[in-house]
Design an enzyme around this catalytic site. Structure first.
Site, PDB file in Angstrom:
ATOM      1  N   ASN A   9       0.870  -1.175   0.000  1.00 31.91           N
ATOM      2  CA  ASN A   9       0.000   0.000   0.000  1.00 31.91           C
ATOM      3  C   ASN A   9       0.909   1.229   0.000  1.00 31.91           C
ATOM      4  O   ASN A   9       1.492   1.562   1.028  1.00 31.91           O
ATOM      5  CB  ASN A   9      -0.884  -0.049   1.257  1.00 31.91           C
ATOM      6  CG  ASN A   9      -1.708   1.215   1.446  1.00 31.91           C
ATOM      7  OD1 ASN A   9      -1.778   2.065   0.565  1.00 31.91           O
ATOM      8  ND2 ASN A   9      -2.329   1.329   2.619  1.00 31.91           N
ATOM      9  N   LYS A  11       0.150   4.251  -0.184  1.00 36.64           N
ATOM     10  CA  LYS A  11      -0.506   5.422   0.417  1.00 36.64           C
ATOM     11  C   LYS A  11      -0.303   6.639  -0.490  1.00 36.64           C
ATOM     12  O   LYS A  11      -0.341   6.480  -1.706  1.00 36.64           O
ATOM     13  CB  LYS A  11      -0.002   5.635   1.853  1.00 36.64           C
ATOM     14  CG  LYS A  11      -0.136   4.342   2.667  1.00 36.64           C
ATOM     15  CD  LYS A  11      -0.012   4.534   4.140  1.00 36.64           C
ATOM     16  CE  LYS A  11      -0.196   3.193   4.842  1.00 36.64           C
ATOM     17  NZ  LYS A  11      -0.111   3.275   6.281  1.00 36.64           N
ATOM     18  N   HIS A  99      -9.541   0.902   5.168  1.00 38.68           N
ATOM     19  CA  HIS A  99      -8.257   1.104   5.853  1.00 38.68           C
ATOM     20  C   HIS A  99      -8.477   2.080   7.020  1.00 38.68           C
ATOM     21  O   HIS A  99      -9.265   3.025   6.902  1.00 38.68           O
ATOM     22  CB  HIS A  99      -7.226   1.661   4.867  1.00 38.68           C
ATOM     23  CG  HIS A  99      -5.838   1.692   5.436  1.00 38.68           C
ATOM     24  ND1 HIS A  99      -5.439   2.652   6.326  1.00 38.68           N
ATOM     25  CD2 HIS A  99      -4.785   0.856   5.260  1.00 38.68           C
ATOM     26  CE1 HIS A  99      -4.179   2.400   6.668  1.00 38.68           C
ATOM     27  NE2 HIS A  99      -3.759   1.321   6.039  1.00 38.68           N
ATOM     28  N   GLU A 101      -6.875   4.499   8.080  1.00 40.74           N
ATOM     29  CA  GLU A 101      -6.655   5.922   7.756  1.00 40.74           C
ATOM     30  C   GLU A 101      -7.881   6.518   7.068  1.00 40.74           C
ATOM     31  O   GLU A 101      -8.210   7.680   7.278  1.00 40.74           O
ATOM     32  CB  GLU A 101      -5.390   6.059   6.880  1.00 40.74           C
ATOM     33  CG  GLU A 101      -4.130   5.882   7.719  1.00 40.74           C
ATOM     34  CD  GLU A 101      -2.926   5.361   6.949  1.00 40.74           C
ATOM     35  OE1 GLU A 101      -2.922   5.427   5.705  1.00 40.74           O
ATOM     36  OE2 GLU A 101      -1.984   4.877   7.605  1.00 40.74           O
ATOM     37  N   GLU A 171      -5.254  -5.345  10.836  1.00 37.50           N
ATOM     38  CA  GLU A 171      -4.285  -4.268  11.010  1.00 37.50           C
ATOM     39  C   GLU A 171      -4.526  -3.572  12.344  1.00 37.50           C
ATOM     40  O   GLU A 171      -5.373  -2.660  12.436  1.00 37.50           O
ATOM     41  CB  GLU A 171      -4.433  -3.242   9.887  1.00 37.50           C
ATOM     42  CG  GLU A 171      -4.105  -3.794   8.518  1.00 37.50           C
ATOM     43  CD  GLU A 171      -3.500  -2.712   7.638  1.00 37.50           C
ATOM     44  OE1 GLU A 171      -2.383  -2.917   7.145  1.00 37.50           O
ATOM     45  OE2 GLU A 171      -4.125  -1.654   7.466  1.00 37.50           O
ATOM     46  N   GLY A 177       2.589   2.090  10.960  1.00 35.31           N
ATOM     47  CA  GLY A 177       3.550   3.197  10.857  1.00 35.31           C
ATOM     48  C   GLY A 177       4.298   3.516  12.143  1.00 35.31           C
ATOM     49  O   GLY A 177       4.902   4.572  12.261  1.00 35.31           O
ATOM     50  N   SER A 217       3.528  -2.199  10.238  1.00 39.23           N
ATOM     51  CA  SER A 217       4.985  -2.210  10.466  1.00 39.23           C
ATOM     52  C   SER A 217       5.685  -3.507  10.037  1.00 39.23           C
ATOM     53  O   SER A 217       6.637  -3.933  10.688  1.00 39.23           O
ATOM     54  CB  SER A 217       5.305  -1.894  11.936  1.00 39.23           C
ATOM     55  OG  SER A 217       4.893  -0.584  12.255  1.00 39.23           O
ATOM     56  N   GLY A 238       2.904  -1.200   4.313  1.00 44.82           N
ATOM     57  CA  GLY A 238       2.866   0.227   4.008  1.00 44.82           C
ATOM     58  C   GLY A 238       4.270   0.733   3.720  1.00 44.82           C
ATOM     59  O   GLY A 238       4.794   0.566   2.626  1.00 44.82           O
ATOM     60  N   GLY A 239       4.877   1.312   4.742  1.00 39.45           N
ATOM     61  CA  GLY A 239       6.186   1.969   4.616  1.00 39.45           C
ATOM     62  C   GLY A 239       7.228   1.199   3.814  1.00 39.45           C
ATOM     63  O   GLY A 239       7.883   1.749   2.924  1.00 39.45           O
TER      64      GLY A 239
HETATM   65  P1  PGA Z   1       2.894   0.283   7.671  1.00 35.67           P
HETATM   66  O1  PGA Z   1       1.425   0.455   7.087  1.00 35.67           O
HETATM   67  O2  PGA Z   1       3.484  -0.955   7.064  1.00 35.67           O
HETATM   68  O3  PGA Z   1       3.631   1.527   7.254  1.00 35.67           O
HETATM   69  O4  PGA Z   1       2.772   0.164   9.153  1.00 35.67           O
HETATM   70  C1  PGA Z   1       0.581  -0.649   6.941  1.00 35.67           C
HETATM   71  C2  PGA Z   1      -0.757  -0.222   6.418  1.00 35.67           C
HETATM   72  O5  PGA Z   1      -1.229   0.863   6.771  1.00 35.67           O
HETATM   73  O6  PGA Z   1      -1.383  -0.945   5.629  1.00 35.67           O
END
Ligand code: PGA
Length: 258
Positions: A9, A11, A99, A101, A171, A177, A217, A238-239
């Site tokens: 993802n 983002k 998600h 967010e 999640e 994050g 993470s 994500g990251g």
């Molecule tokens: P992250 O994000 O790997 O940066 O923690 C995961 C996500 O939001 O799907």
């Protein structure tokens, strides 16, 4: 048996055409490094504005594309939205739905999530339905209640056959994050909880369950602990998906696991 799945993802990244082009180049290089697709599938979800470019420039059987968000209506006066049918028409195969967010910053409700799930299935797009608790909810012992409610509402009126084909991403919001991850046991417990809800509340049969993946993470060092050890079917990254080499290393761990 479903294949395992590794989903990136991105983002709201990459942030310019230059960054985007560099990312595309690097991803192509990493795809070349993968000799054999064994146990897993790979998906990348770029921002909608770059989807077409990604699809055109990266033509590889090793990679599928997903959207991070789309709207359930097919057409009309919905300023700023992209419809799920537009995304499907591009050749996108997956859609992240609910998600945390989007729930937190854009007020997406379980009702909205449900409408998106239904519309995605109709367009033959696989929804990746995200659920998870906040740190406070975990501390107050409300995790079971929260996840049960989300699953029951998000998947309301979706047939059992269709639920089996979608993806559920666990999640924990406090792990997104932050660099903090749950223990293998924590993930295992939620894996069991999700399966229990699917069986007891939604009537699925124990041998016909959807893929349940972990997100929050994830990196190539912890992927064994948060995904393979607790018996998850993949990861939502994500990251680390912004770094193509690291993303490929996460993929390798899962692809090579037997
Ligand atoms: P992250 O994000 O790997 O940066 O923690 C995961 C996500 O939001 O799907």
């Amino acid at each position: 048996m479903h294949k395992k799945i590794v989903i990136g993802n991105l983002k709201m990244n990459p942030c310019s055409r230059q960054e985007r082009d560099r990312y595309v180049k690097e991803i192509k290089k990493e795809l070349f490094e993968i000799k054999k697709m064994r146990e897993a599938e790979m998906v990348i979800c770029p921002p909608a504005i770059y989807l077409e470019k990604f699809l055109r420039e990266i033509k590889s059987k090793k990679l599928f594309f997903g959207a991070q968000n789309a709207f359930w209506e097919k057409r009309g006066a919905y300023t700023g939205e992209n419809s799920i049918s537009m995304i499907a028409d591009l050749g996108v195969k997956f859609l992240i739905v609910g998600h945390s967010e989007r729930r937190a910053y854009f007020g997406e409700t379980d009702e909205d999530v449900n409408k998106k799930v239904v519309a995605a299935i109709e367009e033959k797009i696989t929804p990746i339905v995200c659920v998870g608790e906040t740190r406070e909810e975990r501390e107050r012992g409300e995790i079971k209640d929260k996840i049960t409610k989300q699953l029951v509402r998000d998947l309301q009126a979706v047939s059992k056959v269709k639920i089996k084909e979608l993806i559920i991403a666990y999640e924990p919001i406090w792990a997104i994050g932050t660099g903090v991850t749950p223990t293998t046991e924590d993930v295992m417990e939620v894996n069991i909880l999700i399966k229990k809800v699917l069986i007891d509340k939604l009537g699925l049969s124990p041998n016909r369950l959807p893929r349940i993946i972990y997100g929050g993470s994830v990196n190539f060092k912890n992927v064994k602990d948060v995904c393979l050890a607790p018996g998850m079917d993949g990861v939502l990254v994500g990251g680390e998906s912004l770094h193509p080499t690291n993303f490929r290393k996460i993929f390798d761990e899962i692809n090579m696991s037997t």
